[in-house]
Design a protein around this motif. Structure first.
Motif, PDB file in Angstrom:
ATOM      1  N   GLN A 384       0.829  -1.207   0.000  1.00 22.87           N
ATOM      2  CA  GLN A 384       0.000   0.000   0.000  1.00 22.87           C
ATOM      3  C   GLN A 384       0.865   1.260   0.000  1.00 22.87           C
ATOM      4  OE1 GLN A 384      -2.226   0.890   3.599  1.00 22.87           O
ATOM      5  NE2 GLN A 384      -4.004   1.519   2.407  1.00 22.87           N
ATOM      6  N   ALA A 387       2.396   1.711  -3.401  1.00 26.28           N
ATOM      7  CA  ALA A 387       1.381   2.184  -4.348  1.00 26.28           C
ATOM      8  C   ALA A 387       1.101   3.670  -4.139  1.00 26.28           C
ATOM      9  CB  ALA A 387       0.103   1.370  -4.199  1.00 26.28           C
ATOM     10  N   ALA A 388       1.019   4.069  -2.880  1.00 26.74           N
ATOM     11  CA  ALA A 388       0.777   5.482  -2.569  1.00 26.74           C
ATOM     12  C   ALA A 388       1.950   6.345  -3.029  1.00 26.74           C
ATOM     13  CB  ALA A 388       0.547   5.651  -1.076  1.00 26.74           C
ATOM     14  N   GLU A 391       1.813   6.645  -6.788  1.00 25.03           N
ATOM     15  CA  GLU A 391       0.683   7.498  -7.178  1.00 25.03           C
ATOM     16  C   GLU A 391       0.992   8.974  -6.943  1.00 25.03           C
ATOM     17  OE1 GLU A 391      -4.147   7.853  -6.256  1.00 25.03           O
ATOM     18  OE2 GLU A 391      -2.904   6.362  -5.253  1.00 25.03           O
ATOM     19  N   TYR A 392       1.873   9.234  -5.962  1.00 25.53           N
ATOM     20  CA  TYR A 392       2.197  10.611  -5.591  1.00 25.53           C
ATOM     21  C   TYR A 392       3.159  11.265  -6.581  1.00 25.53           C
ATOM     22  CZ  TYR A 392       2.621  14.404  -2.185  1.00 25.53           C
ATOM     23  OH  TYR A 392       2.556  15.614  -1.550  1.00 25.53           O
ATOM     24  N   ASP A 394       4.747  13.090  -9.500  1.00 26.30           N
ATOM     25  CA  ASP A 394       4.227  14.048 -10.471  1.00 26.30           C
ATOM     26  C   ASP A 394       5.351  15.036 -10.796  1.00 26.30           C
ATOM     27  OD1 ASP A 394       3.015  16.169 -11.848  1.00 26.30           O
ATOM     28  OD2 ASP A 394       1.098  15.864 -10.809  1.00 26.30           O
TER      29      ASP A 394
END
Length: 586
Positions: A384, A387-388, A391-392, A394
């Motif tokens: 998790q 994955a976080a 996803e963060y 950028d």
């Protein structure tokens, strides 16, 4: 040593050897008196012995050492509960819940509230410990196996009364008006409640055991010998003859036992089908076992396992939920409930719902802590978190954060710059500029070890990033490690193939050489060697047989050293020896 003693104490506690557990935890505390976990564990062991005052002292010490650890308040609440200080126990649990919304704290709080309500009603079941005995899901089976209580099970009304007590143990004290319950209590407690033993093979009932009312009157209290139980008083009425009582074989007359056997047979068929990978067939048998005997939640957990292997994760979750709900009402073994919760977590993990999986793994561990569920929890948490993290990422927001950091740096707000650069790193962890800029801000804050770590991380991310080597040299220079500083700037020169940073590199090289020369001025060769050998890396190079051979050869033929320098690894070692002053150059 303290950890080893703690582990041994935990094993003793799980085996309910509380005296041994207390001794082991006490030894560990003597070695590590500031370890709050040890006081928590010893408090639990003392509570296990019903030494609630001593348990409270340890719980208070645990909280004193670490007031932010919620479990300390759970220990305090349990100790206060044991002392019947219900309001204080509620306050302890509620304080712990403010720190962490823990299932264990919520469960403890509810138990205190229930106990307080029970005392206020005056039922006293908790005080006598009767609720726990009559709430045993295997109650009927235990009584059927005991010759003294088996004969009572031929009465369907009495069996139904026992079933009612299983569902609502708070009624236990009132049920003691039935004399047959004396035999039941004796069987459950492992003692002869009638205070006498009959001759082998006698079918007579004990004195005082009859259907007529009123209850037998106890004999006057003598001065000597000690008083006998009222049931064995000489004034007790004569017992009924053996022919008044039907002595039946519980195996033949106990319909529940027959039904349970049928269910177990279905479970066995299901297990065989499961092993043979006939999962549809296994599911049918497990479901049928539960339908026949809805008193054993292993039928449901096995059904869930079959669904899980089929990939029917929603059905698996549904079966596990039912197992937990039924297990609560049946007061099933907490290990079985934990297994159902863990299997629910597995199903959610397979569905990709990691937050819910983690939730159920934690619930399972609250019921019973097992290594496999703990490992799955840790893996789910890592997955998790990763994955976080991904996803963060950028790059555009990373550039914005980096620019914000630059603006704060120029304003002299170096702490703010560190925060902004940290955000840039999280948004773009493979961009070395975030690490390098943060290293610069750390340097301004004189946090040199942190700055050095960031330069190394920037180099790890991009070994061709020249500015990271230059920054590293500046950090090492500030740390007055001039030998390492000159090595870093030399590495910058090697990487700067396009010579874009040539001037900056030469200036830093000159600074390092001058400081290194001043540091070693007046140093004898012996002192130089002693200083250099204090560096583990230099000592390792000097102890390398290959390097020893090269250095010996260079003493007789200096030109040979140039040939060896063509090997990058050898060249790196030789440059380290030169920078350390062991090899002199002109």
């Amino acid at each position: 040593m303290a950890n080893a003693l703690k582990d041994q104490g935990n094993k003793a506690f799980q085996a309910k050897d509380y005296d041994k557990a207390i001794d082991l935890f006490s030894q560990a505390i003597a070695l590590d008196p500031n370890n709050f976990v040890l006081f928590s564990n010893r408090s639990a062991a003392k509570a296990g012995k019903r030494q609630y005052s001593a348990a409270l002292v340890d719980a208070e010490q645990c909280i004193k050492i670490n007031p932010a650890w919620s479990k300390g308040y759970a220990r305090k609440g349990a100790a206060l509960h044991g002392q019947r200080r219900y309001d204080d126990a509620v306050a302890a649990y509620e304080t712990g819940l403010k720190l962490e919304d823990s299932p264990a704290l919520r469960k403890g709080l509810q138990e205190v509230k229930d106990a307080k309500a029970s005392d206020e009603r005056g039922d006293g079941a908790d005080a006598l410990g009767l609720g726990k005995m009559f709430g045993d899901p295997n109650l009927i089976g235990k009584l059927a196996a005991n010759p003294r209580t088996a004969k009572h099970l031929v009465d369907p009304g009495f069996v139904e009364q026992l079933r009612m007590l299983q569902r609502n143990p708070s009624l236990a004290q009132g049920a003691l008006n039935d004399p047959r319950m004396i035999d039941v209590l004796g069987a459950l407690m492992g003692i002869d409640m009638q205070g006498f033993s009959r001759e082998e093979g006698s079918d007579e009932l004990p004195p005082g055991y009859q259907k007529a009312e009123p209850e037998p009157t106890p004999a006057p209290k003598p001065t000597s010998p000690p008083p006998q139980p009222a049931a064995s008083s000489s004034k007790a009425r004569e017992p009924p003859k053996s022919e008044d009582v039907k002595m039946a074989d519980p195996e033949e007359d106990d319909e529940d036992a027959k039904t349970r056997k049928e269910a177990e047979a279905e479970k066995k068929l299901g297990a065989e089908a499961y092993k043979a990978k006939k999962l549809d067939e296994a599911a049918v048998h497990f479901q049928k076992a539960w339908d026949i005997w809805p008193q054993d939640i292993t039928f449901l957990t096995n059904l869930a396992a079959a669904y899980f292997e089929q990939g029917e994760y929603d059905k698996c979750i549904e079966a596990c939920d039912k197992a937990v709900d039924e297990g609560r009402s049946l007061r099933a073994d907490y290990k079985l409930v934990a297994k159902a919760l863990g299997r629910t977590g597995n199903a959610y993990a397979k569905k990709g719902d990691l937050p819910t999986a983690i939730k159920f793994y934690n619930k399972s561990l609250t019921e019973h802590r097992t290594p496999d569920v703990l490992a799955k929890l840790r893996e789910a948490e890592r997955t998790q978190a990763e994955a976080a993290r991904l996803e963060y990422i950028d790059p555009e927001k990373a550039a914005q954060a980096r620019e914000e950091g630059n603006a704060l740096f120029h304003k002299g707000d170096f702490a703010g710059a560190v925060k902004a650069y940290t955000e840039a790193i999280k948004r773009a962890p493979t961009d070395p500029r975030g690490y390098n800029n943060r290293a610069n801000a750390y340097t301004k804050l004189v946090a040199l070890p942190e700055a050095l770590k960031d330069t190394d991380e920037a180099i790890k991310v991009d070994p061709t990033f020249v500015k990271a080597y230059v920054r590293k040299s500046h950090v090492l220079f500030a740390m007055k490690d001039f030998t390492k500083a000159i090595e870093a700037i030399q590495r910058a020169a090697d990487v700067d193939t396009e010579k874009k940073h040539d001037r900056e590199i030469r200036e830093q090289m000159t600074r390092c050489e001058m400081e290194m020369y001043n540091q070693r001025a007046g140093e004898s060769e012996e002192e130089t060697l002693q200083r250099a050998m204090r560096d583990p890396e230099i000592a390792s190079i000097m102890g390398d047989p290959i390097m020893q051979s090269i250095l010996q050869q260079a003493q007789g033929d200096p030109a040979a050293l140039q040939d060896h320098m063509k090997n990058p690894a050898v060249r790196n070692n030789i440059m380290k020896l030169i920078n350390a002053g062991i090899i002199k150059t002109r």
